[in-house]
Design a protein around this motif. Sequence first.
Motif, short mmCIF file in Angstrom:
data_model
loop_
_atom_site.label_atom_id
_atom_site.label_comp_id
_atom_site.label_asym_id
_atom_site.label_seq_id
_atom_site.Cartn_x
_atom_site.Cartn_y
_atom_site.Cartn_z
N LEU A 33 50.72 9.05 -5.65
CA LEU A 33 50.65 8.54 -4.32
C LEU A 33 51.74 7.45 -4.27
CD1 LEU A 33 46.94 8.67 -3.36
CD2 LEU A 33 48.65 9.95 -2.61
N THR A 49 60.49 10.41 9.17
CA THR A 49 59.36 11.39 9.41
C THR A 49 59.47 12.75 8.86
OG1 THR A 49 60.63 12.21 11.39
CG2 THR A 49 59.22 10.41 11.96
N GLU A 51 60.33 13.68 5.87
CA GLU A 51 59.70 13.39 4.63
C GLU A 51 58.13 12.83 4.52
OE1 GLU A 51 62.54 11.79 5.62
OE2 GLU A 51 63.75 13.31 4.54
N LEU A 52 57.89 12.13 5.59
CA LEU A 52 56.40 11.94 5.77
C LEU A 52 55.72 13.39 6.17
CD1 LEU A 52 54.26 9.83 6.03
CD2 LEU A 52 54.59 9.65 8.39
N ARG A 53 56.37 14.14 6.95
CA ARG A 53 55.54 15.58 7.06
C ARG A 53 55.42 16.39 5.88
NH1 ARG A 53 59.40 16.50 12.21
NH2 ARG A 53 58.49 14.86 13.64
N ARG A 54 56.51 16.42 5.26
CA ARG A 54 56.54 17.06 3.97
C ARG A 54 55.41 16.73 3.11
NH1 ARG A 54 62.64 17.64 1.93
NH2 ARG A 54 63.34 19.18 3.53
N TYR A 55 55.27 15.33 2.89
CA TYR A 55 54.26 14.68 2.10
C TYR A 55 52.86 15.00 2.42
CZ TYR A 55 51.51 11.24 -0.18
OH TYR A 55 50.34 10.52 -0.79
N CYS A 56 52.69 14.91 3.97
CA CYS A 56 51.40 14.97 4.60
C CYS A 56 51.04 16.48 4.43
CB CYS A 56 51.41 14.64 6.02
SG CYS A 56 51.43 12.91 6.27
N LEU A 57 52.11 17.46 4.57
CA LEU A 57 51.68 18.85 4.49
C LEU A 57 51.15 19.13 2.86
CD1 LEU A 57 51.51 21.67 5.32
CD2 LEU A 57 54.03 21.76 4.61
N PHE A 59 50.12 16.89 0.84
CA PHE A 59 48.62 16.13 0.47
C PHE A 59 47.55 16.91 1.18
CE2 PHE A 59 45.33 12.90 1.41
CZ PHE A 59 45.43 12.29 -0.05
N GLY A 60 47.87 17.45 2.57
CA GLY A 60 46.92 18.23 3.14
C GLY A 60 46.37 19.60 2.42
#
Length: 180
Positions: A33, A49, A51-57, A59-60
């Motif tokens: 993290l 956004t 990179e944030l989307r990749r990270y959120c994907l 992480f999810g």
Amino acid sequence: MTPRAVPARHKLRVLMILSALMGFGSISTDFYLPALPTMASSLRSASGTIELRRYCLLFGLGVIGLIAASLVNARLVPRFGSGRLLLAGTSGAAVAGIVLAVDACTGLGGLASLALPLFCFVCATGFIVANAVAGALAVMPDRAGTVSAFVGTIQYGGGILGSALTGALLSTRLLQPTGR
């Protein structure tokens, strides 16, 4: 693991080992993290956004894997026992961790090659945490409240330690990911 399976003189040692496994789950999860900004820069990505989307994907998917592993664990405990499943979880985490370390050191495969072993590592935590708690509570059932508090303290402490170590290593450039 039953209370009778552990001799009285070894109960504290077993409790410490099982609690350390709980801390391991938090340490390992909280390592990636705080490393996100450095990972983004090493992947030649600006903070944004995409990179944030990749990270959120990722992480999810990790959370879904953790939940799925916990549900599978619950179904398998009556058949194989928590001790065997704890061993399977720690073995799986070790193998996935080695694959992650090799990938991080060599820089081969980029983000895609990190996703599968990271997913397997997080899934293994679903086996480790549940069985470590069950084993710790079985060691000293007469002190379940104290054992639960101790295990929880080790778990949260592990998360704090993991984040602090990652921050310290990243700030000293000892843990800089290779350029991809």
